[in-house]
Design an enzyme around this catalytic site. Structure first.
Site, PDB file in Angstrom:
ATOM      1  CB  SER A  88      -0.869  -0.071   1.200  1.00  0.00           C
ATOM      2  OG  SER A  88      -0.282  -0.180   2.322  1.00  0.00           O
ATOM      3  CE  LYS A 102       9.093  -0.861   3.396  1.00  0.00           C
ATOM      4  NZ  LYS A 102       8.148  -1.319   4.365  1.00  0.00           N
ATOM      5  CG  MET A 157      15.654  -5.107   3.515  1.00  0.00           C
ATOM      6  SD  MET A 157      13.849  -5.165   4.187  1.00  0.00           S
ATOM      7  CE  MET A 157      13.368  -3.605   3.441  1.00  0.00           C
ATOM      8  CG  ASP A 203       0.497  -5.011   8.507  1.00  0.00           C
ATOM      9  OD1 ASP A 203      -0.446  -6.032   8.604  1.00  0.00           O
ATOM     10  OD2 ASP A 203       0.756  -4.328   7.691  1.00  0.00           O
ATOM     11  CG  ASN A 205       3.677  -8.034   6.997  1.00  0.00           C
ATOM     12  OD1 ASN A 205       4.197  -7.443   5.944  1.00  0.00           O
ATOM     13  ND2 ASN A 205       3.105  -7.353   7.710  1.00  0.00           N
ATOM     14  CG  ASP A 219       5.728  -3.810   6.663  1.00  0.00           C
ATOM     15  OD1 ASP A 219       6.280  -2.955   7.326  1.00  0.00           O
ATOM     16  OD2 ASP A 219       5.007  -3.711   5.705  1.00  0.00           O
TER      17      ASP A 219
END
Length: 445
Positions: free
Chosen positions: A141, A159, A246, A289, A294, A308
């Site tokens: 998202s 990311k 990462m 989350d 994840n 995440d």
């Protein structure tokens, strides 16, 4: 964090306020047109349609989902959060919207990606890498993830945040809230302002990749003595407020464990439930989350990859103590103490208990009966869930008793609920009672 984006097409993400407002305007116009068309059809059939029924048609559900997924950012994130938290309590049409939000994966086309990375790393950013994969390996998202390789051969996951996401968070949250209000999903008497403020705060935190980098490093330290987990290593030299670098960690979707041996599924869920308990009671820090994406599974090492940490947040001591009191009462099988602890912790509103005491007590009795069963808890046995849903739906029909728990409790419960959903998906069997008892001693005896 991520969703598989292998079958998605590049589509520029609206970044300016006017562009994003234009999408919402197009959405509102399309929904209004759908309402008029559906109203005409139903009137011609002799029906007297309600506005809520007209808004939540399959065609409008598709329209809303496609536009929100195009916006990405807060609009899509909020929809995903509602979807996981509300589960089976949603009308099927709204559930359709949110399911599409989970699955859609528009991503930035190469030209837009290049502009974003040039702004963060400079125009010659490609010289830093031996290879940079233009097509993302995952899209979510707030950002999308690319695989890259440094000149020394180190494989990285990069990311990259969608342009305009951070700047549009407040307006996007307000616009989604307006859509929920107009749909008739929320009673006017329910004050959701504190929840919206907290949603904005969390989304701003998730959009700060320097903060996420700190949380990634912190979880790496906390889990250094837990070989069953893998946490990517931070590469701070390439990390900026809008780019997180990462180590690239291989893995397959955790759902592939559905066909794995029972003992492996049980061990994985034992480890994840143990992690939730440590977060809540030991660390007072929780990654809130629980999206299945994840978690990744490494079949060759039989380790679980954790991804995440943008939604990681510190927890006040009173939140953990509220859960401890509630669980202690539950382990003791004390219905009255469970009810009182649930009210004190903010799980239950006093109005709901006053108006629906018998229903509340029946729900508590069902839960206590499940906890009292000897041996491992069978997450695959969902028979009791239907009973709870039936009782809860009856209470929920009384909108005057709707109640919002404390914000921190909402986020913790989201993690607990998501973990239980994964355990149910894997049909795991775990001695949850023994695990909880280690943290909850009944000192009344």
């Amino acid at each position: 964090m991520t969703e598989d984006s292998g079958n998605s097409a590049g589509r520029a993400i609206p970044s300016g306020r006017l562009a994003r407002l234009g999408v919402f305007g197009k959405l509102a116009g399309g929904v209004a047109g759908g309402v008029v068309a559906e109203a005409a059809r139903r009137l011609a059939s002799g029906e007297r349609p309600r506005i809520g029924d007209l808004l939540l048609t399959p065609a409008n559900a598709t329209r809303v989902a496609d536009q929100l997924s195009h916006l990405r950012g807060a609009a899509m994130k909020l929809g995903q959060m509602i979807s996981m938290d509300a589960g089976d309590m949603l009308p099927p049409e709204l559930a359709t919207i949110l399911a599409r939000l989970r699955n859609n994966a528009h991503h930035m086309p190469p030209q837009q990606l290049d502009r974003v990375l040039a702004a963060e790393w400079g125009k010659d950013w490609r010289r830093r890498f031996a290879h940079f994969q233009a097509h993302p390996v995952a899209a979510a998202s707030i950002g999308q993830v690319h695989r890259a390789r440094l000149p020394d051969g180190t494989e990285l996951a990069i990311k990259v945040q969608y342009p305009g996401v951070k700047e549009s968070i407040d307006a996007d949250v307000d616009n989604v809230a307006t859509l929920l209000r107009v749909s008739g999903m929320l009673p006017k008497s329910l004050n959701i302002a504190p929840l919206l403020d907290e949603a904005k705060k969390q989304l701003h935190e998730e959009a700060d990749y320097l903060r996420e980098a700190q949380m990634l490093a912190r979880y790496g330290e906390l889990l250094a003595d837990q070989p069953q987990f893998v946490v990517p290593a931070l590469h701070s030299d390439l990390t900026t407020p809008r780019v997180l670098a990462m180590s690239f960690v291989t893995g397959v979707p955790v759902e592939t464990l559905e066909t794995g041996p029972q003992d492996v599924r049980d061990r994985v869920m034992h480890d994840l439930i143990s992690l939730v308990l440590r977060e809540l009671f030991d660390w007072r820090l929780m990654q809130t989350d629980p999206n299945f994406a994840n978690y990744r599974w490494q079949p060759e090492t039989e380790k679980l990859v954790l991804l995440d940490f943008g939604a990681a947040r510190p927890l006040p001591a009173e939140t953990g103590e509220g859960y401890r009191r509630l669980l202690t009462a539950a382990l003791a099988g004390d219905r009255d103490a469970v009810r009182e602890a649930a009210i004190a912790a903010g799980f239950l509103g006093e109005a709901a208990v006053l108006q629906h005491r018998a229903l509340v007590d029946r729900m508590i009795d069902v839960i206590l009966a499940e906890l009292a069963k000897p041996g491992p808890f069978d997450f695959g046995d969902r028979a009791f869930v239907g009973v709870l849903r039936e009782q809860g739906t009856e209470i929920a029909r009384d909108r005057d008793t709707w109640h919002l728990p404390p914000i921190d409790t909402l986020f913790v419960q989201r993690k607990i609920s998501g973990t239980a959903l994964l355990a149910a998906r894997l049909k795991a069997q775990v001695d949850v009672r023994a695990m909880v008892a280690a943290y909850c001693v009944d000192d009344r005896s």
